[in-house]
Write an enzyme that holds these catalytic residues in place. Sequence first.
Site, PDB file in Angstrom:
ATOM      1  N   ASP A 177      -5.153  59.711  48.809  1.00 12.16           N
ATOM      2  CA  ASP A 177      -4.208  59.567  49.918  1.00 12.16           C
ATOM      3  C   ASP A 177      -4.771  60.332  51.110  1.00 12.16           C
ATOM      4  O   ASP A 177      -4.858  61.563  51.082  1.00 12.16           O
ATOM      5  CB  ASP A 177      -2.849  60.139  49.489  1.00 12.16           C
ATOM      6  CG  ASP A 177      -1.805  59.975  50.581  1.00 12.16           C
ATOM      7  OD1 ASP A 177      -2.166  59.495  51.681  1.00 12.16           O
ATOM      8  OD2 ASP A 177      -0.641  60.328  50.329  1.00 12.16           O
ATOM      9  N   ASP A 215      -8.404  54.463  46.991  1.00  9.93           N
ATOM     10  CA  ASP A 215      -7.250  53.822  47.637  1.00  9.93           C
ATOM     11  C   ASP A 215      -5.995  54.500  47.105  1.00  9.93           C
ATOM     12  O   ASP A 215      -6.083  55.322  46.193  1.00  9.93           O
ATOM     13  CB  ASP A 215      -7.222  52.309  47.347  1.00  9.93           C
ATOM     14  CG  ASP A 215      -6.507  51.534  48.444  1.00  9.93           C
ATOM     15  OD1 ASP A 215      -5.310  51.786  48.673  1.00  9.93           O
ATOM     16  OD2 ASP A 215      -7.142  50.675  49.095  1.00  9.93           O
ATOM     17  N   ILE A 216      -4.830  54.153  47.661  1.00 10.29           N
ATOM     18  CA  ILE A 216      -3.594  54.692  47.102  1.00 10.29           C
ATOM     19  C   ILE A 216      -3.024  53.774  46.039  1.00 10.29           C
ATOM     20  O   ILE A 216      -1.958  54.015  45.525  1.00 10.29           O
ATOM     21  CB  ILE A 216      -2.521  54.973  48.187  1.00 10.29           C
ATOM     22  CG1 ILE A 216      -2.259  53.716  49.012  1.00 10.29           C
ATOM     23  CG2 ILE A 216      -2.914  56.145  49.051  1.00 10.29           C
ATOM     24  CD1 ILE A 216      -1.029  53.839  49.896  1.00 10.29           C
ATOM     25  N   ARG A 217      -3.729  52.690  45.763  1.00 16.94           N
ATOM     26  CA  ARG A 217      -3.310  51.844  44.646  1.00 16.94           C
ATOM     27  C   ARG A 217      -4.520  51.319  43.883  1.00 16.94           C
ATOM     28  O   ARG A 217      -5.623  51.226  44.414  1.00 16.94           O
ATOM     29  CB  ARG A 217      -2.415  50.707  45.114  1.00 16.94           C
ATOM     30  CG  ARG A 217      -3.093  49.776  46.062  1.00 16.94           C
ATOM     31  CD  ARG A 217      -2.142  48.711  46.491  1.00 16.94           C
ATOM     32  NE  ARG A 217      -1.238  49.204  47.510  1.00 16.94           N
ATOM     33  CZ  ARG A 217      -0.231  48.499  47.991  1.00 16.94           C
ATOM     34  NH1 ARG A 217       0.011  47.301  47.537  1.00 16.94           N
ATOM     35  NH2 ARG A 217       0.515  48.981  48.933  1.00 16.94           N
ATOM     36  N   TYR A 254      -0.677  50.038  67.208  1.00 21.20           N
ATOM     37  CA  TYR A 254      -1.985  49.824  66.576  1.00 21.20           C
ATOM     38  C   TYR A 254      -3.108  50.112  67.580  1.00 21.20           C
ATOM     39  O   TYR A 254      -4.052  50.852  67.294  1.00 21.20           O
ATOM     40  CB  TYR A 254      -2.061  48.376  66.087  1.00 21.20           C
ATOM     41  CG  TYR A 254      -3.363  47.974  65.443  1.00 21.20           C
ATOM     42  CD1 TYR A 254      -3.714  48.459  64.207  1.00 21.20           C
ATOM     43  CD2 TYR A 254      -4.213  47.055  66.069  1.00 21.20           C
ATOM     44  CE1 TYR A 254      -4.900  48.059  63.595  1.00 21.20           C
ATOM     45  CE2 TYR A 254      -5.393  46.657  65.467  1.00 21.20           C
ATOM     46  CZ  TYR A 254      -5.739  47.155  64.237  1.00 21.20           C
ATOM     47  OH  TYR A 254      -6.913  46.756  63.641  1.00 21.20           O
ATOM     48  N   GLY A 280      -8.417  47.044  50.179  1.00 21.60           N
ATOM     49  CA  GLY A 280      -7.986  46.187  51.287  1.00 21.60           C
ATOM     50  C   GLY A 280      -8.912  45.015  51.560  1.00 21.60           C
ATOM     51  O   GLY A 280      -9.876  44.777  50.810  1.00 21.60           O
ATOM     52  N   GLN A 281      -8.615  44.293  52.637  1.00 26.93           N
ATOM     53  CA  GLN A 281      -9.357  43.070  52.957  1.00 26.93           C
ATOM     54  C   GLN A 281     -10.849  43.351  53.142  1.00 26.93           C
ATOM     55  O   GLN A 281     -11.690  42.630  52.607  1.00 26.93           O
ATOM     56  CB  GLN A 281      -8.788  42.413  54.233  1.00 26.93           C
ATOM     57  CG  GLN A 281      -9.385  41.044  54.521  1.00 26.93           C
ATOM     58  CD  GLN A 281      -9.178  40.578  55.968  1.00 26.93           C
ATOM     59  OE1 GLN A 281      -8.787  41.367  56.832  1.00 26.93           O
ATOM     60  NE2 GLN A 281      -9.456  39.325  56.222  1.00 26.93           N
ATOM     61  N   LYS A 286      -5.970  53.026  67.671  1.00 25.22           N
ATOM     62  CA  LYS A 286      -7.399  52.676  67.646  1.00 25.22           C
ATOM     63  C   LYS A 286      -8.145  53.361  68.798  1.00 25.22           C
ATOM     64  O   LYS A 286      -9.269  53.825  68.622  1.00 25.22           O
ATOM     65  CB  LYS A 286      -7.597  51.160  67.682  1.00 25.22           C
ATOM     66  CG  LYS A 286      -7.231  50.472  66.371  1.00 25.22           C
ATOM     67  CD  LYS A 286      -8.120  50.931  65.212  1.00 25.22           C
ATOM     68  CE  LYS A 286      -7.712  50.336  63.877  1.00 25.22           C
ATOM     69  NZ  LYS A 286      -8.455  50.921  62.739  1.00 25.22           N
ATOM     70  N   GLY A 301      -9.405  53.039  51.476  1.00 24.26           N
ATOM     71  CA  GLY A 301      -8.848  51.694  51.670  1.00 24.26           C
ATOM     72  C   GLY A 301      -9.691  50.638  50.967  1.00 24.26           C
ATOM     73  O   GLY A 301      -9.788  49.493  51.432  1.00 24.26           O
TER      74      GLY A 301
END
Length: 329
Positions: free
Chosen positions: A53, A34-36, A142, A11-12, A146, A8
């Site tokens: 992935d 990441d996946i992108r 979510y 991400g942020q 978690k 990830g």
Amino acid sequence: MKKILITGAVGQIGSELTVALRKRYGDEKVIATDIRMPADKDLRDSGPFEFLDCLDPNHITRVMQIHKADTIYHLAAVLSAVGETKPNQAWKINVNGLYNILEAARQYRCALFFPSSIGAFGKSTPKDNTPQDTIQRPDTIYGVTKVAGELLCDYYHKRFNLDTRGLRFPGLISYETEPGGGTTDYAVEMFFEAIKHKKYTCYLKADTSLDMMYMPDAIRAMIELMEADASRLVHRNAFNVTAMNFTPERLADEIRKHIPEFVIDYKVDATKQAIADSWPNYMDDSAAREEWGWKPQYDIESMTKVMLDKVSDYINRNGALKSNLRGDR
Ligand code: SER
């Protein structure tokens, strides 16, 4: 010698953690995945990047085999508001993805960082000064993922002696990369809208209190926890950490000290409001302070000052937030 893999990474949190870890341990020692592809040049070109992935165990093994990491920061996840629209995807990525990463960590004997959240609490949890060890019956997918993640990490430590560690993050405030579909994202949006339009329509009620943290504190918290002396850690996974708590109204007042003409109004999103109402007003993070010396550096005043400067610069340079993750992670 340390070799770190981040999932990830676009991400942020990941986009800032990758840069911080490369600065600390060396560019080649930190494998961003990441996946992108990262849109950001610094992130893309400053060290190794792999498509990864987390739902594909063979893919994870292949990447681990090539890079031989000894530490994983597993950040690939679906946040709370998107999770409610795609519960199936939230379960798959947040639980099956974590399980695959834990298995890889077990096979390759890696330390693992897992980010939990204020979302791991629910309506029956004490809302004020929420204790480290308390009732956890969240009613969002979510939150369910978690809590499952916290327990899985505890289990892998106990059963396989894996060095798993984690934090329960509050809402994270940053300007480099937008958060991807969380309930606490309003705080980031408010800064951008205040600078661009001097007006913000908030999707949470004015008096909704939530814990928050400025990203540099969050990055430092992760690194300090992973470097902490293991013998001092009683809790290991899922430490409550916070830096400040405020309501949308309080943040708007703080922004108005710098931009007096800023106005806020409210158009409540029922789903996001229900999620926020089920989370703590503010957490007790004394276990983190005692066991590994956690101490935030930014409060609402200092964070607001820096954010307004940084967001102005950012908008001048880029026009808007980087939309790496919008909607579909
Ligand atoms: N910031 C996250 C969210 O709002 C909480 O961990 O989903």
